[in-house]
Design an enzyme around this catalytic site. Structure first.
Site, PDB file in Angstrom:
ATOM      1  N   LYS A 164     -34.080 -27.907 -56.809  1.00 12.32           N
ATOM      2  CA  LYS A 164     -33.823 -27.455 -55.431  1.00 12.32           C
ATOM      3  C   LYS A 164     -34.757 -26.309 -55.099  1.00 12.32           C
ATOM      4  O   LYS A 164     -35.047 -25.481 -55.968  1.00 12.32           O
ATOM      5  CB  LYS A 164     -32.366 -26.987 -55.306  1.00 12.32           C
ATOM      6  CG  LYS A 164     -32.043 -26.441 -53.906  1.00 12.32           C
ATOM      7  CD  LYS A 164     -30.547 -26.229 -53.688  1.00 12.32           C
ATOM      8  CE  LYS A 164     -30.072 -24.899 -54.176  1.00 12.32           C
ATOM      9  NZ  LYS A 164     -28.714 -24.566 -53.697  1.00 12.32           N
ATOM     10  N   THR A 208     -21.313 -19.249 -43.270  1.00  8.58           N
ATOM     11  CA  THR A 208     -21.357 -20.625 -43.776  1.00  8.58           C
ATOM     12  C   THR A 208     -20.608 -20.772 -45.093  1.00  8.58           C
ATOM     13  O   THR A 208     -19.792 -21.690 -45.260  1.00  8.58           O
ATOM     14  CB  THR A 208     -22.833 -21.031 -43.998  1.00  8.58           C
ATOM     15  OG1 THR A 208     -23.524 -20.820 -42.772  1.00  8.58           O
ATOM     16  CG2 THR A 208     -22.960 -22.476 -44.421  1.00  8.58           C
ATOM     17  N   ALA A 239     -23.262 -11.927 -53.689  1.00  6.12           N
ATOM     18  CA  ALA A 239     -24.326 -11.297 -54.468  1.00  6.12           C
ATOM     19  C   ALA A 239     -25.021 -12.340 -55.329  1.00  6.12           C
ATOM     20  O   ALA A 239     -24.447 -12.842 -56.295  1.00  6.12           O
ATOM     21  CB  ALA A 239     -23.751 -10.190 -55.338  1.00  6.12           C
ATOM     22  N   ASP A 240     -26.251 -12.691 -54.939  1.00  4.39           N
ATOM     23  CA  ASP A 240     -26.996 -13.688 -55.713  1.00  4.39           C
ATOM     24  C   ASP A 240     -28.468 -13.327 -55.764  1.00  4.39           C
ATOM     25  O   ASP A 240     -29.320 -14.192 -55.876  1.00  4.39           O
ATOM     26  CB  ASP A 240     -26.784 -15.091 -55.120  1.00  4.39           C
ATOM     27  CG  ASP A 240     -27.287 -15.177 -53.686  1.00  4.39           C
ATOM     28  OD1 ASP A 240     -27.625 -14.112 -53.107  1.00  4.39           O
ATOM     29  OD2 ASP A 240     -27.366 -16.291 -53.150  1.00  4.39           O
ATOM     30  N   SER A 255     -20.304 -15.445 -59.078  1.00  2.00           N
ATOM     31  CA  SER A 255     -21.045 -16.687 -58.802  1.00  2.00           C
ATOM     32  C   SER A 255     -22.459 -16.365 -58.322  1.00  2.00           C
ATOM     33  O   SER A 255     -22.637 -15.583 -57.393  1.00  2.00           O
ATOM     34  CB  SER A 255     -20.311 -17.467 -57.700  1.00  2.00           C
ATOM     35  OG  SER A 255     -21.157 -18.431 -57.130  1.00  2.00           O
TER      36      SER A 255
HETATM   37  N1  LIG Z   1     -23.135 -17.703 -55.123  1.00  2.00           N
HETATM   38  C1  LIG Z   1     -23.733 -18.731 -54.576  1.00  2.00           C
HETATM   39  O1  LIG Z   1     -23.811 -19.819 -55.163  1.00  2.00           O
HETATM   40  C2  LIG Z   1     -24.294 -18.621 -53.194  1.00  2.00           C
HETATM   41  C3  LIG Z   1     -24.663 -19.781 -52.496  1.00  2.00           C
HETATM   42  C4  LIG Z   1     -25.137 -19.666 -51.192  1.00  2.00           C
HETATM   43  C5  LIG Z   1     -25.236 -18.401 -50.611  1.00  2.00           C
HETATM   44  N2  LIG Z   1     -24.900 -17.291 -51.318  1.00  2.00           N
HETATM   45  C6  LIG Z   1     -24.970 -15.952 -50.726  1.00  2.00           C
HETATM   46  O2  LIG Z   1     -23.823 -15.795 -49.904  1.00  2.00           O
HETATM   47  C7  LIG Z   1     -24.122 -14.859 -48.862  1.00  2.00           C
HETATM   48  C8  LIG Z   1     -23.658 -15.449 -47.538  1.00  2.00           C
HETATM   49  O3  LIG Z   1     -24.344 -16.635 -47.241  1.00  2.00           O
HETATM   50  P1  LIG Z   1     -23.982 -17.449 -45.908  1.00  2.00           P
HETATM   51  O4  LIG Z   1     -24.761 -18.708 -45.971  1.00  2.00           O
HETATM   52  O5  LIG Z   1     -22.498 -17.525 -45.732  1.00  2.00           O
HETATM   53  O6  LIG Z   1     -24.582 -16.454 -44.809  1.00  2.00           O
HETATM   54  P2  LIG Z   1     -24.115 -16.265 -43.312  1.00  2.00           P
HETATM   55  O7  LIG Z   1     -25.174 -15.467 -42.654  1.00  2.00           O
HETATM   56  O8  LIG Z   1     -23.741 -17.584 -42.728  1.00  2.00           O
HETATM   57  O9  LIG Z   1     -22.767 -15.393 -43.422  1.00  2.00           O
HETATM   58  C9  LIG Z   1     -22.731 -14.076 -43.891  1.00  2.00           C
HETATM   59  C10 LIG Z   1     -21.702 -13.308 -43.067  1.00  2.00           C
HETATM   60  O10 LIG Z   1     -21.540 -12.005 -43.642  1.00  2.00           O
HETATM   61  C11 LIG Z   1     -21.397 -11.076 -42.573  1.00  2.00           C
HETATM   62  N3  LIG Z   1     -21.741  -9.747 -43.071  1.00  2.00           N
HETATM   63  C12 LIG Z   1     -22.962  -9.281 -43.429  1.00  2.00           C
HETATM   64  N4  LIG Z   1     -22.850  -8.024 -43.879  1.00  2.00           N
HETATM   65  C13 LIG Z   1     -21.550  -7.678 -43.786  1.00  2.00           C
HETATM   66  C14 LIG Z   1     -20.835  -6.498 -44.076  1.00  2.00           C
HETATM   67  N5  LIG Z   1     -21.454  -5.425 -44.566  1.00  2.00           N
HETATM   68  N6  LIG Z   1     -19.499  -6.485 -43.862  1.00  2.00           N
HETATM   69  C15 LIG Z   1     -18.879  -7.577 -43.354  1.00  2.00           C
HETATM   70  N7  LIG Z   1     -19.504  -8.726 -43.050  1.00  2.00           N
HETATM   71  C16 LIG Z   1     -20.835  -8.762 -43.262  1.00  2.00           C
HETATM   72  C17 LIG Z   1     -22.335 -11.584 -41.499  1.00  2.00           C
HETATM   73  O11 LIG Z   1     -21.965 -11.071 -40.220  1.00  2.00           O
HETATM   74  C18 LIG Z   1     -22.139 -13.099 -41.616  1.00  2.00           C
HETATM   75  O12 LIG Z   1     -21.129 -13.581 -40.742  1.00  2.00           O
HETATM   76  C19 LIG Z   1     -25.616 -14.580 -48.967  1.00  2.00           C
HETATM   77  O13 LIG Z   1     -25.798 -13.350 -49.634  1.00  2.00           O
HETATM   78  C20 LIG Z   1     -26.145 -15.716 -49.804  1.00  2.00           C
HETATM   79  O14 LIG Z   1     -27.288 -15.331 -50.527  1.00  2.00           O
HETATM   80  C21 LIG Z   1     -24.414 -17.390 -52.587  1.00  2.00           C
END
Ligand SMILES: NC(=O)c1ccc[n+]([C@@H]2O[C@H](COP(=O)([O-])OP(=O)(O)OC[C@H]3O[C@@H](n4cnc5c(N)ncnc54)[C@H](O)[C@@H]3O)[C@@H](O)[C@H]2O)c1
Length: 331
Positions: free
Chosen positions: A69, A140, A229-230, A301
């Site tokens: 990926k 998301t 956190a990733d 994760s």
């Molecule tokens: N662990 C995993 O396998 C994995 C997989 C995909 C994404 N992620 C990580 O997950 C996180 C979110 O991804 P996403 O696709 O949901 O993004 P996204 O942008 O769709 O959602 C993130 C949300 O967090 C909110 N946010 C940001 N800072 C904030 C804060 N300080 N307090 C409260 N809310 C806050 C934003 O307003 C947003 O609605 C990213 O850091 C991404 O790298 C991790």
């Protein structure tokens, strides 16, 4: 000799959370048994654009599933470019010949397999009678995290959600209430504190680089899934929570480099001895999960390439069965 092209929109119709959850659980188990090849993610940092790009190859040896990926994380995308934060492409490979059997949009695979990981972790680490979930972040990943939990906890009663963007909370509440036809109550809150108070399961899904959930907000017995956190420097929890908790990571190398423990580890606030297990060891029965009602459990994760490969395989099989996608001779 053809390669099946599948768009992300098409993938959406091919994946159900129950099936993805089972596949991700199997993938974790295979890792626990040492039956996978999965070099840690490699990163490019686009510092000027507040973004990064990762490559994630894997091979599940007993199942003969292999994929690579490429995926980005650009937190400013939604506000600045009307694009999602996370976008991905997956190449599914036939291990026998190396032929790329499918190239598919990988954003839905990513969010579904991440939700499934949260679900599997909660299955082994949260209290079985968990009823209330608190979500910090309403983007998301939060949506599929809820789908994963709803699959595991059939008696979920309430979901609370906080996001610094009020609109994100409103959208999450309305979309997820519609998806679950009001089977459980989903409501927005005005603070992290209010969201996590009384929650049996807490899920954090923000790209934060400073702790949002503080130790005095978390009661004994809570399970916390740290999803956001990733990458290096990201963290969502007060490190004091980690000191109180049984910590289970998805992969030691990735977690220590970029997961919820990366910042506290680099500051010497926690050490490897504070980490109990990888989730695969728990799934494979080599180590226990939760060991009492009062325990705080934390799942770190970072997202594993094997989760993507297994989920992409489901989408590919489904596409073949349903005649979805376009075969092309690409090599
Ligand atoms: N662990 C995993 O396998 C994995 C997989 C995909 C994404 N992620 C990580 O997950 C996180 C979110 O991804 P996403 O696709 O949901 O993004 P996204 O942008 O769709 O959602 C993130 C949300 O967090 C909110 N946010 C940001 N800072 C904030 C804060 N300080 N307090 C409260 N809310 C806050 C934003 O307003 C947003 O609605 C990213 O850091 C991404 O790298 C991790």
């Amino acid at each position: 000799m053809d390669t099946l092209l599948i768009t992300d929109e098409e993938v959406k119709g091919l994946l159900a959370m129950r099936e993805v959850l089972e596949a991700v659980e199997k993938a974790f188990g295979q890792k626990g048994l040492g039956r996978v090849q999965m070099p840690a993610k490699s990163y490019l940092y686009f510092k000027r654009f507040n973004g990064d790009l990762r490559t994630m190859p894997s091979y599940l040896e007993d199942l003969d599933v292999s994929a690579v990926k490429i995926v980005n994380v650009h937190p400013d995308n939604p506000s600045k470019h009307s694009l999602p934060t996370v976008m991905a492409v997956i190449v599914l490979v036939d291990p026998k010949t190396g032929l790329p059997i499918s190239i598919m949009g990988g954003s839905t695979v990513t969010s579904m397999r991440t939700g499934a990981a949260g679900g599997v972790a909660a299955k082994y680490l949260a209290r079985k009678d968990s009823r209330v979930a608190g979500f910090v972040g309403a983007g998301t990943q939060a949506r599929t995290q809820l789908m994963g939990l709803a699959e595991v906890f059939k008696k979920l009663e309430g979901v609370k959600v906080y996001d610094r963007e009020k609109n994100a909370v409103a959208r999450f509440v309305s979309e997820m209430t519609e998806l679950y036809s009001g089977a459980f109550k989903i409501r927005g809150t005005d603070s992290v504190q209010e969201t996590v108070a009384g929650a049996d399961v807490v899920v954090t899904t923000t790209p934060s680089r400073e702790p949002l959930v503080m130790s005095d907000m978390i009661s004994q017995g809570t399970h916390i899934s740290c999803i956001g956190a990733d990458a290096v420097g990201k963290e969502e929890l007060d490190p004091a929570i980690l000191k109180r908790a049984r910590i289970v990571v998805d992969d030691w190398e990735q977690a220590s480099h970029s997961g919820e423990i990366n910042v506290p580890l680099s500051r010497g606030l926690v050490t490897r001895e504070n980490v109990w297990a990888e989730i695969g060891e728990v799934v494979a029965g080599l180590k226990k999960g939760r060991q009492g009602r009062e325990e705080i459990t934390v799942f770190v994760s970072t997202g594993l390439a094997i989760q993507d490969a297994m989920t992409a395989e489901i989408a590919y099989r489904g596409a073949l069965q349903k005649g979805v996608g376009r075969p092309i001779k690409i090599v």
